[in-house]
Write an enzyme that holds these catalytic residues in place. Structure first.
Site, PDB file in Angstrom:
ATOM      1  N   ASN A  11       0.633  -1.149  -0.021  1.00 36.39           N
ATOM      2  CA  ASN A  11      -0.021   0.055  -0.084  1.00 36.39           C
ATOM      3  C   ASN A  11       0.877   1.108   0.002  1.00 36.39           C
ATOM      4  OD1 ASN A  11      -1.919   2.075   0.545  1.00 36.39           O
ATOM      5  ND2 ASN A  11      -2.019   1.551   2.618  1.00 36.39           N
ATOM      6  N   LYS A  13       0.238   4.333  -0.351  1.00 31.77           N
ATOM      7  CA  LYS A  13      -0.759   5.349   0.311  1.00 31.77           C
ATOM      8  C   LYS A  13      -0.614   6.554  -0.530  1.00 31.77           C
ATOM      9  CE  LYS A  13       0.493   3.509   5.024  1.00 31.77           C
ATOM     10  NZ  LYS A  13       0.125   3.807   6.282  1.00 31.77           N
ATOM     11  N   HIS A  96      -9.338   0.855   4.893  1.00 30.27           N
ATOM     12  CA  HIS A  96      -8.276   1.019   5.541  1.00 30.27           C
ATOM     13  C   HIS A  96      -8.477   2.071   6.648  1.00 30.27           C
ATOM     14  CE1 HIS A  96      -3.951   2.525   6.371  1.00 30.27           C
ATOM     15  NE2 HIS A  96      -3.592   1.447   5.756  1.00 30.27           N
ATOM     16  N   GLU A  98      -6.836   4.554   8.023  1.00 29.52           N
ATOM     17  CA  GLU A  98      -6.517   5.708   7.669  1.00 29.52           C
ATOM     18  C   GLU A  98      -7.897   6.752   6.888  1.00 29.52           C
ATOM     19  OE1 GLU A  98      -3.031   5.512   5.534  1.00 29.52           O
ATOM     20  OE2 GLU A  98      -1.892   5.196   7.347  1.00 29.52           O
ATOM     21  N   GLU A 168      -5.084  -5.278  10.749  1.00 29.70           N
ATOM     22  CA  GLU A 168      -4.084  -3.970  10.978  1.00 29.70           C
ATOM     23  C   GLU A 168      -4.201  -3.325  12.319  1.00 29.70           C
ATOM     24  OE1 GLU A 168      -2.172  -2.816   6.964  1.00 29.70           O
ATOM     25  OE2 GLU A 168      -4.046  -1.585   7.320  1.00 29.70           O
ATOM     26  N   GLY A 174       2.588   2.428  10.837  1.00 30.86           N
ATOM     27  CA  GLY A 174       3.350   3.487  10.505  1.00 30.86           C
ATOM     28  C   GLY A 174       4.013   4.062  11.735  1.00 30.86           C
ATOM     29  N   SER A 215       3.501  -2.070  10.323  1.00 33.09           N
ATOM     30  CA  SER A 215       5.083  -1.826  10.622  1.00 33.09           C
ATOM     31  C   SER A 215       5.894  -3.109  10.154  1.00 33.09           C
ATOM     32  CB  SER A 215       5.560  -1.702  11.901  1.00 33.09           C
ATOM     33  OG  SER A 215       4.778  -0.036  12.310  1.00 33.09           O
ATOM     34  N   GLY A 236       2.837  -1.024   4.312  1.00 38.65           N
ATOM     35  CA  GLY A 236       2.766   0.196   3.988  1.00 38.65           C
ATOM     36  C   GLY A 236       4.219   0.778   3.570  1.00 38.65           C
TER      37      GLY A 236
HETATM   38  C1  PEP Z   1      -0.441   0.231   6.074  1.00 41.27           C
HETATM   39  O1  PEP Z   1      -0.696   1.370   5.422  1.00 41.27           O
HETATM   40  O2  PEP Z   1      -1.577  -0.625   5.717  1.00 41.27           O
HETATM   41  C2  PEP Z   1       0.423  -0.152   6.763  1.00 41.27           C
HETATM   42  C3  PEP Z   1       0.426  -1.409   7.471  1.00 41.27           C
HETATM   43  O3  PEP Z   1       1.199   0.789   7.008  1.00 41.27           O
HETATM   44  P1  PEP Z   1       2.958   0.404   7.601  1.00 41.27           P
HETATM   45  O4  PEP Z   1       3.352  -0.866   6.955  1.00 41.27           O
HETATM   46  O5  PEP Z   1       3.637   1.657   7.145  1.00 41.27           O
HETATM   47  O6  PEP Z   1       2.755   0.465   9.111  1.00 41.27           O
END
Ligand code: PEP
Length: 263
Positions: A11, A13, A96, A98, A168, A174, A215, A236
């Protein structure tokens, strides 16, 4: 017995111009193509989908959108429809955290998108997960079970095995503070598969792929992929680095599951 085929999705973003997106795909596609036994998906921003779909044509790397609206067409300024996504993508990320946190998405709008994905034959990657506050107050189970129940309500049983769930935890996205593999595995086995089973039956619950996201990087990916209930990752930040994303994908390709998956 067929296996649950692992899946790793990146992803991106709101990152990468078209030129940058092309550069990133150039730097990772050859490596990704060498990795078998895992479904690989890139989810760049809408503006790059056309360019990247051309680059990925004829490869085994799939393309996904990060969101979509549920109506097919009409007066919905700024939205992108499933019909439009379908021209370029096989996958779509839905719900998601966000989007839930910043753009007002709810379990009900997640469900509308899910049913649009079903109608347009897109593979949905449905994100669920609790916030830090919910985690600390012991509400993970209730929150994730509710997100599945409402978000996936009324999906056809024939379509259900296609659904991919990404667990998640919001506090891990993040932040550099990933969940432990054991904790994530426990949420999948105690909450996500039972919730899927209640909706679609046990066989489908066992067939569905459940990814971990939050992460994930090349250093910790195996901790998740070694868990029996985790079938891949939604990545991400680390998906923006060719080496990292290829290493995560390679780690997932070693997964060996004993359950059915339906293409
Ligand atoms: C995501 O955006 O779905 C995500 C898991 O981000 P990150 O890997 O940066 O934590």
């Amino acid at each position: 017995m067929t296996k649950r085929i692992p899946l790793v999705a990146g992803n991106w973003k709101m990152n990468k111009t078209i030129a940058e997106a092309r550069e990133l795909v150039s730097s990772m596609s050859a490596r990704l193509r060498e990795i078998g036994g895992v479904e690989k998906v890139l989810c760049p921003p809408f503006t790059s989908l056309m360019a990247i779909s051309t680059m990925l044509a004829g490869t085994d790397i799939g393309l996904g959108a990060q969101n979509m609206y549920w109506e097919e067409k009409g007066a919905f300024t700024g939205e992108v429809s499933p019909l439009m996504i379908k021209e370029l993508c096989k996958y779509v990320i839905i719900g998601h955290s966000e989007r839930r946190a910043y753009f007002g998405e709810t379990d009900e709008t997640v469900n509308k998108r899910l049913r649009a994905a079903q109608k347009f034959d897109l593979t949905p990657i449905v994100c669920v997960g609790e916030t830090l506050d919910e985690y600390e107050s012991g509400r993970t189970e209730a929150v994730v079970a509710r997100q599945i129940k409402l978000g996936l309500a009324d999906a056809d049983s024939a379509f259900a095995p296609r659904i991919v769930i990404a667990y998640e935890p919001v506090w891990a996205i993040g932040t550099g503070k990933a969940s432990s593999g054991e904790n994530a595995n426990g949420v999948v086995s105690k909450v996500i598969r039972p919730a899927m089973s209640a909706l679609f039956g046990e066989a489908t619950a066992q067939a569905i792929r459940v990814l971990y996201g939050g992460s994930v990087n090349a250093g910790n990916a195996s901790e998740f992929f070694n868990q029996p209930e985790i079938d891949g990752a939604l990545v991400g930040g680390a998906s923006l680095k060719a080496d990292e994303f290829a290493a995560i994908t390679k780690a997932a390709s070693r997964l060996d599951r004993g359950q059915l998956t339906i293409d």
